[in-house]
Scaffold this active site. Structure first.
Site, PDB file in Angstrom:
ATOM      1  N   TYR A  28     -10.762  11.402   4.313  1.00  0.00           N
ATOM      2  CA  TYR A  28     -11.494  10.659   3.295  1.00  0.00           C
ATOM      3  C   TYR A  28     -11.251   9.159   3.263  1.00  0.00           C
ATOM      4  O   TYR A  28     -12.185   8.377   3.165  1.00  0.00           O
ATOM      5  CB  TYR A  28     -11.165  11.262   1.917  1.00  0.00           C
ATOM      6  CG  TYR A  28     -11.687  10.432   0.770  1.00  0.00           C
ATOM      7  CD1 TYR A  28     -13.040  10.470   0.439  1.00  0.00           C
ATOM      8  CD2 TYR A  28     -10.849   9.602   0.048  1.00  0.00           C
ATOM      9  CE1 TYR A  28     -13.539   9.687  -0.591  1.00  0.00           C
ATOM     10  CE2 TYR A  28     -11.336   8.822  -0.986  1.00  0.00           C
ATOM     11  CZ  TYR A  28     -12.675   8.869  -1.308  1.00  0.00           C
ATOM     12  OH  TYR A  28     -13.160   8.096  -2.305  1.00  0.00           O
ATOM     13  N   ASN A  73       0.873  -1.171   0.000  1.00  0.00           N
ATOM     14  CA  ASN A  73       0.000   0.000   0.000  1.00  0.00           C
ATOM     15  C   ASN A  73       0.907   1.216   0.000  1.00  0.00           C
ATOM     16  O   ASN A  73       1.715   1.382   0.916  1.00  0.00           O
ATOM     17  CB  ASN A  73      -0.887  -0.013   1.248  1.00  0.00           C
ATOM     18  CG  ASN A  73      -1.746   1.253   1.401  1.00  0.00           C
ATOM     19  OD1 ASN A  73      -2.281   1.504   2.464  1.00  0.00           O
ATOM     20  ND2 ASN A  73      -1.873   2.036   0.357  1.00  0.00           N
TER      21      ASN A  73
HETATM   22  P1  5GP Z   1     -13.766  15.496  -7.459  1.00  0.00           P
HETATM   23  O1  5GP Z   1     -15.083  15.022  -7.881  1.00  0.00           O
HETATM   24  O2  5GP Z   1     -13.770  16.913  -6.965  1.00  0.00           O
HETATM   25  O3  5GP Z   1     -12.722  15.290  -8.506  1.00  0.00           O
HETATM   26  O4  5GP Z   1     -13.279  14.579  -6.247  1.00  0.00           O
HETATM   27  C1  5GP Z   1     -13.715  14.809  -4.941  1.00  0.00           C
HETATM   28  C2  5GP Z   1     -14.685  13.769  -4.516  1.00  0.00           C
HETATM   29  O5  5GP Z   1     -14.123  12.481  -4.737  1.00  0.00           O
HETATM   30  C3  5GP Z   1     -15.052  13.862  -3.055  1.00  0.00           C
HETATM   31  O6  5GP Z   1     -16.440  13.640  -2.941  1.00  0.00           O
HETATM   32  C4  5GP Z   1     -14.267  12.723  -2.396  1.00  0.00           C
HETATM   33  O7  5GP Z   1     -15.067  12.126  -1.376  1.00  0.00           O
HETATM   34  C5  5GP Z   1     -14.005  11.742  -3.518  1.00  0.00           C
HETATM   35  N1  5GP Z   1     -12.674  11.100  -3.609  1.00  0.00           N
HETATM   36  C6  5GP Z   1     -12.488   9.861  -4.130  1.00  0.00           C
HETATM   37  N2  5GP Z   1     -11.207   9.510  -4.144  1.00  0.00           N
HETATM   38  C7  5GP Z   1     -10.517  10.541  -3.632  1.00  0.00           C
HETATM   39  C8  5GP Z   1      -9.133  10.775  -3.394  1.00  0.00           C
HETATM   40  O8  5GP Z   1      -8.255   9.963  -3.679  1.00  0.00           O
HETATM   41  N3  5GP Z   1      -8.810  11.914  -2.801  1.00  0.00           N
HETATM   42  C9  5GP Z   1      -9.758  12.838  -2.498  1.00  0.00           C
HETATM   43  N4  5GP Z   1      -9.394  13.953  -1.885  1.00  0.00           N
HETATM   44  N5  5GP Z   1     -11.071  12.675  -2.742  1.00  0.00           N
HETATM   45  C10 5GP Z   1     -11.449  11.545  -3.303  1.00  0.00           C
HETATM   46 MG    MG Z   2     -17.213  11.830  -1.729  1.00  0.00          MG
END
Ligand code: 5GP
Ligand code: MG
Ligand code: SF4
Length: 488
Positions: free
Chosen positions: A281, A106
Site C-alpha cells: 500500500y 519516518n
Molecule cells: P479501511 O477503510 O478498511 O479502514 O482501510 C482500508 C483502506 O484504506 C484501503 O483502501 C487502503 O488502501 C487504505 N489505507 C489508507 N491508509 C492505510 C494504512 O495505513 N494501512 C492500510 N493497510 N491501508 C490504508
Molecule cells: Mg485504498
C-alpha cells in the site's frame, strides 16, 4: 503520536537546494499530508520553514527563495487523531551551543517514555517521539561542548568498539551524539539530519521504513552531490541516480570529504524487517524496493490472488488508487476483462487519515463515484489492497450495488490485517480491526459481498519475490520483530 512520513535530504555544494527539496517532498506527498517542512543550511546556519498542510500550501516561490543554502532536509508528516499542531511539524530544529541541527523522522519509536525520562522531559512537554530524539541529541552535544576539550571518544565507543570514527569525524559532535543516543532508541526510525556542514542518513537496525541514496550528476570540477529519500521516485524527480538503499542499522555521513558509513548498533540488534505494507500500500507504484518496481509486485499480488481465489464474474475493477494494479493482475491471470468501476476525485487525500467514523464515511463518498454504465447488471470482482476498519469497502460495495452490480466478489491483495502496527503506521486498536473481530462468513454479511478472499502470506511473499526473510509482517501474523510497548 504515531506517524509514517516522508524524508528527503540533499547535499549539493554550490547549488541552491530549496527548490530541489521541494520537488523531493512533493514526490513523497502520499506518505504524509498533515504538515510539510524544509530546513536549509548555507554552511553557517540553518533556516527552517514548516507548517500544517500540503507541500504546495506550505511553500511558494517566496518561501523557497528565503531558504538559501546547499544542504537541505525536507519532511512530510502523516498522523491520525491527536497532535496535529504546528509544534509537531518537522524537521525538528535544535541549537546546541555551536551546533544547530535539523531532524526529520519516518517511523515510530516504541520506548518513548524511557527516552523522555532520559531527556528529563515531563509527560506532555514533548510533542512527538522525534522531538524527544532531537532533545536527547542536543543535550548530548551540549554535554560534549561543556568539556574543555570535547571528548567524543566515550560516545563513539559506548556501544560497539568496532565503530571507530574516521579521521574526519573525530570532532563531529552531531555524529558523536548520535552514536550515544541511537542504540537507546527502539522501534522504527529512518532519520535524515543536517547541521551546518553535513547530511546524515540513518536507518534503524530493523530497517522498517525504506530510505535510499542517490547521486546527482556534477560537472568535472564540482564536488559530488548526493540525495537521500524515503522512496526512489523522489530521487528520479530531482535528477539523481539511485545508488543503493541505506542498510538496516547504517549511519551514513555525507559532507565535503564524501561518504562515510558506520554501524553503531550492537550486532545482535541488526535484524532486517522491512515493512511488507510498503509493497502492498504505502510506497508509490514507481518506487523501487529490494530491486523491484512496486507496481510489478502489485500486479503479481493480483495474479496470485486470481490463482488462489478465482471468481465467476464479468468484470474486474480495482479500488483507486492502490487497488488498481492488483486488479489488473487479477484480470490478466483470470482472463476476466479489467475495467473501471469507480472514478476518484484526484484532489482528495487519503481517507484513512480522517479522524472519526462519520467523517471517514463521508470522505469515501466524496472521493469515489461509480461509472454506472460499466457496473450495471455486472457480476464484479472488486480488488482492494487491504481492509482495516472496513470503512472504504463497505461504502464501495453499497455504491456499486446502488447502481446495479448483481454480484460483488471481494478480493484483497494482502492477508487479513489482524494486529496493530507499532512501527509508524497508525492503525486502530484490535477491536477496530475488522479481520481481528469477525470470521470471513461474518464479514461477507457485514460488507454485503457474495464472496471474500484474501491473498495468503505465502502468495504475498511470492509476489514480492525476494525470499521470506528480511520483512516485518507483524500486522498479519502477530510476530513482532521487536519488543512492543503494550501486551496484546
Ligand atoms: P479501511 O477503510 O478498511 O479502514 O482501510 C482500508 C483502506 O484504506 C484501503 O483502501 C487502503 O488502501 C487504505 N489505507 C489508507 N491508509 C492505510 C494504512 O495505513 N494501512 C492500510 N493497510 N491501508 C490504508
Ligand atoms: Mg485504498
Ligand atoms: Fe508494516 Fe505491518 Fe510491520 Fe507495521 S506491523 S511495519 S504495517 S508490516
Amino acid at each position: 503520536m504515531e506517524e509514517a512520513c516522508g524524508v528527503f535530504g540533499i547535499y549539493a555544494p554550490g547549488v541552491e537546494v530549496a527548490s530541489l527539496v521541494f520537488d523531493g517532498i512533493f514526490a513523497l506527498q502520499h506518505r504524509g499530508q498533515e504538515s510539510a517542512g524544509i530546513a536549509v543550511s548555507d554552511n553557517v546556519s540553518i533556516t527552517v520553514v514548516k507548517d500544517l498542510g500540503l507541500v504546495t500550501r506550505v511553500f511558494d516561490k517566496n518561501t523557497l527563495q528565503s531558504l538559501s543554502g546547499c544542504i537541505g532536509l525536507g519532511h512530510v508528516r502523516y498522523s491520525t487523531a491527536g497532535k496535529k499542531d504546528w509544534m509537531s511539524a518537522q524537521p525538528a530544529y535544535r541549537s546546541a551551543g555551536e551546533v544547530g541541527f535539523a531532524l526529520g523522522h519516518n517511523g515510530n519509536l516504541t520506548n518513548v517514555e524511557e527516552l523522555a525520562s532520559l531527556a528529563n522531559m515531563l509527560p506532555g512537554v514533548f510533542t512527538s517521539d522525534s522531538d524527544i530524539v532531537a532533545e536527547l541529541i542536543s543535550q548530548r552535544i551540549n554535554f560534549l561542548q561543556s568539556q574543555q576539550v570535547p571528548d567524543t571518544k566515550d560516545s563513539f565507543e559506548s556501544n560497539d568498539t568496532t565503530c571507530v570514527p574516521e579521521e574526519n569525524d573525530k570532532n563531529n559532535l552531531l555524529l558523536a551524539a548520535l552514536f550515544d543516543i541511537l542504540p537507546r532508541t527502539q522501534g522504527a526510525f529512518s532519520f535524515g539530519l543536517i547541521d551546518a556542514n553535513q547530511l546524515i542518513a540513518i536507518r534503524d537496525p530493523n530497517g522498517f521504513r525504506p530510505l535510499c541514496l542517490g547521486k546527482l550528476p556534477s560537472g568535472n570540477n564540482s564536488p559530488t552531490s548526493y540525495a537521500i529519500a524515503s522512496e526512489s521516485p523522489a530521487l528520479d524527480i530531482v535528477g539523481a541516480d539511485f545508488i543503493r538503499e541505506i542498510q538496516p542499522g547504517e549511519v551514513l555521513v555525507i559532507d565535503e570529504a564524501g561518504l562515510r558509513s558506520y554501524f553503531p548498533f550492537p550486532k545482535e540488534q541488526i535484524k532486517p524487517s522491512l515493512c511488507l505494507f510498503e509493497f502492498v500500500y504505502f510506497a508509490r507504484p514507481d518506487a523501487v524496493l529490494c530491486g523491484s518496481e512496486v507496481h510489478a509486485t502489485r500486479l503479481r499480488m493480483g495474479m496470485h490472488l486470481a490463482m488462489q481465489a478465482p471468481a465467476d464474474a464479468d468484470l474486474v475493477i480495482g479500488v483507486p488508487d492502490s487497488g488498481v494494479p492488483a486488479a489488473e493482475g487479477f484480470a490478466m491471470q483470470s482472463g476476466i476483462p479489467y475495467g473501471q468501476g469507480l472514478v476518484k476525485n484526484r484532489y482528495i487525500g487519503r481517507t484513512f487519515i480522517t479522524p472519526n467514523q462519520k467523517a471517514r464515511t463521508d470522505a469515501v463518498r466524496r472521493k469515489l463515484n461509480p461509472l454506472k454504465e460499466n457496473v450495471k447488471g455486472k457480476r464484479l470482482v472488486v480488488v482492494d489492497d487491504s481492509i482495516v476498519r472496513g470503512t472504504t469497502i463497505r461504502q464501495i460495495v453499497s455504491i456499486l450495488r446502488d447502481v446495479g452490480a448483481t454480484e460483488v466478489h471481494l478480493r484483497v491483495s494482502s492477508p487479513p490485517f489482524k494486529w496493530p502496527c507499532f512501527y509508524g503506521i497508525d492503525t486502530p486498536s484490535r477491536e477496530e480491526l475488522l479481520a481481528a473481530k469477525y470470521t470471513e462468513e461474518e464479514m461477507m454479511d457485514i460488507l454485503d459481498v457474495d464472496s471474500i478472499s484474501y491473498l495468503s502470506l505465502e502468495s504475498l511473499f511470492a509476489a514480492v519475490n525476494v525470499g521470506r526473510n528480511g520483512f516485518c509482517d507483524a500486522c498479519l501474523t502477530g510476530n513482532y520483530p521487536t519488543k512492543i510497548p503494550v501486551t496484546l
